[in-house]
Design an enzyme around this catalytic site. Sequence first.
Site, PDB file in Angstrom:
ATOM      1  N   CYS A   1       4.628   8.635   2.032  1.00  0.00           N
ATOM      2  CA  CYS A   1       4.473   9.792   1.306  1.00  0.00           C
ATOM      3  C   CYS A   1       4.526  10.841   2.335  1.00  0.00           C
ATOM      4  CB  CYS A   1       2.924   9.871   0.875  1.00  0.00           C
ATOM      5  SG  CYS A   1       1.712   9.746   2.150  1.00  0.00           S
TER       6      CYS A   1
ATOM      7  N   CYS B   1      -3.031   8.260   7.002  1.00  0.00           N
ATOM      8  CA  CYS B   1      -1.663   8.219   7.286  1.00  0.00           C
ATOM      9  C   CYS B   1      -1.762   8.622   9.100  1.00  0.00           C
ATOM     10  CB  CYS B   1      -0.989   9.541   6.705  1.00  0.00           C
ATOM     11  SG  CYS B   1      -0.553   9.045   4.892  1.00  0.00           S
TER      12      CYS B   1
ATOM     13  N   CYS C   1       0.868  -1.210  -0.129  1.00  0.00           N
ATOM     14  CA  CYS C   1      -0.030  -0.029   0.032  1.00  0.00           C
ATOM     15  C   CYS C   1       1.040   1.309  -0.046  1.00  0.00           C
ATOM     16  CB  CYS C   1      -1.014   0.054   1.238  1.00  0.00           C
ATOM     17  SG  CYS C   1      -2.075  -1.379   1.100  1.00  0.00           S
TER      18      CYS C   1
ATOM     19  N   ASP D   1       2.888   2.578   2.433  1.00  0.00           N
ATOM     20  CA  ASP D   1       3.185   3.042   3.815  1.00  0.00           C
ATOM     21  C   ASP D   1       3.763   2.103   4.752  1.00  0.00           C
ATOM     22  OD1 ASP D   1       2.395   5.701   3.209  1.00  0.00           O
ATOM     23  OD2 ASP D   1       0.193   5.017   3.161  1.00  0.00           O
TER      24      ASP D   1
END
Lengths: 145, 391
Positions: A59, A103, A34, A36
């Site tokens: 990111c 996140c 994915c 992360d």
Amino acid sequence: MLYSDKVMDHFAHPRNVGEIPDADGVGTVGNAKCGDIMQMFLKIENDVIVDVKFKTFGCGAAVATSSMATELVKGATIEEALKLTNKAVMEALDGLPPVKVHCSVLAEQAIRAALSDYYRRQGIDPEPIVGKIEELDEHGEEEEE
Amino acid sequence: MEKRFIYADNAATTPLSETALNAMLPWLKEGYGNPSSVYRIARESRIALENARKTVAECLGAKPTEIYFTSGGTEGDNWAIKGALARSRRKGVIISNVEHHAVLHSALAMEKFGFKVTELPVRENGIVSPDDLRAMIDEDTAIVSVMLANNEIGTIQPIAELAAIAHEHGALMHTDAVQAAGHIPIDVKELGVDILTISAHKFHGPKGVGVQYIRSGVRITNLIDGGGHERGRRSGTENVASACGLAAALKEAVDTLPERMPRLTAMRNRLIDGLLKIPYVQLTGDLDKRLPATVSVVINAVEGEGLILTLDELGVCASSGSACTSGSLDPSHVLLAIGLKHEVAHGSLRLTLPDDIDEDGVDYIIWAVATAAERLRAMSPVWDSSAGRPM
Ligand SMILES: Cc1ncc(COP(=O)(O)O)c(C=O)c1O
């Protein structure tokens, strides 16, 4: 997509990056598929988080939320750290774009995963205290479909 | 290293050239007449528009009557796919699996009207095989659409061969040449296509204007109906200034190609060589059959959006097909189509060089990418810094 100045600052100058070799608790969440992965290292003395470090693959928002989460729990008691929510991380960063909210969830989960590991090392079942967390297997990978 | 600013995202868009701007200005100021009216200032607009059409035709090896001005690449792709299917009794459309969303989503949108979309897969080098098309095409295929050059990895497709196969089966051939126009030579006769789409802002023209080449005798249904402009096939009061800007930009790009292509190719290869010296970096797409100014790589243990933000701090504008930059959880369909695993595709980087790039500029980009990768890897849990390799 627009990041706040705070997010950009924490991305460009992340706080508490690195590892703690003799950490009392280590938690890793997310997966490479994915895009992360967050890893949190905690040093705990008398129920207080005296040091925290992180490593993140991800990111801008993933790095910034990890960095902010470490700032929020550093010096906090375990009890306080367990109350850290993704919302608090987002607010501290002056908000996140909607597609990046996950996140902040990951950052919250990373702290909880590290605390779970801490309890496990003490021989205490973490689930009643910390709740259930989806952690990575040790290779940090998911099965290929 | 002294900080510089290098815009290396010319596949996203290009700056408007001085030539294009000057060609546009009169038609934004005193030359406001509607080309459909009859008085002098209107006739002047009409003449300017038709001259622009002639210039475009010459640049593409077409006749002026085969050139239709549109609002850009997205409209052109929609028109080709939807217009061809709506006109045909056949039900099939074949597209490559690395098309721009303007083609992909146009085709998929037609599924709910009973049309069938078949994807022609690229090989690992990002290029389709004519044999694969031969195996999947049949007498129910209305149109084949394969892009001339890919916007993410820059690979160039064998359009002439594909067009010949399409025609053997009575199907139309469309190519999205948005990334190719002004960057490699284009001759519609040599390509053998029925419909070709270009967009001005990819070759230093203005945004929001494009051209659809439709070969004489080829009939597709209109996408935009109205007052019958563009010889009844694309209505709307003509955007004279933009058409003139497009024509001037295309002519300048085509005229300078013989000089620019070899120079940019050398710069591109220098950049590829430099990037591949960074450990665990891999080129995506064919090395030779690629646009002169396009470099695309994947960088292990680095995530694309983080990389783009870090490069921005270092003064380099670039792009990535990672999930985070696409706003979804999946990396771009192009990177998956060439067989990259999700975790590898997240580290994608596309650099599309500006025309005035020199060796120092290339070396600066290499330094910036190496610096950014090092910084991100140092904080990456999937990179072993002491061993200098992925975990
Ligand atoms: C290959 C390709 N097709 C179509 C488009 C869309 O063109 P436009 O931006 O003019 O709508 C683009 C640009 O993003 C492109 O790269």
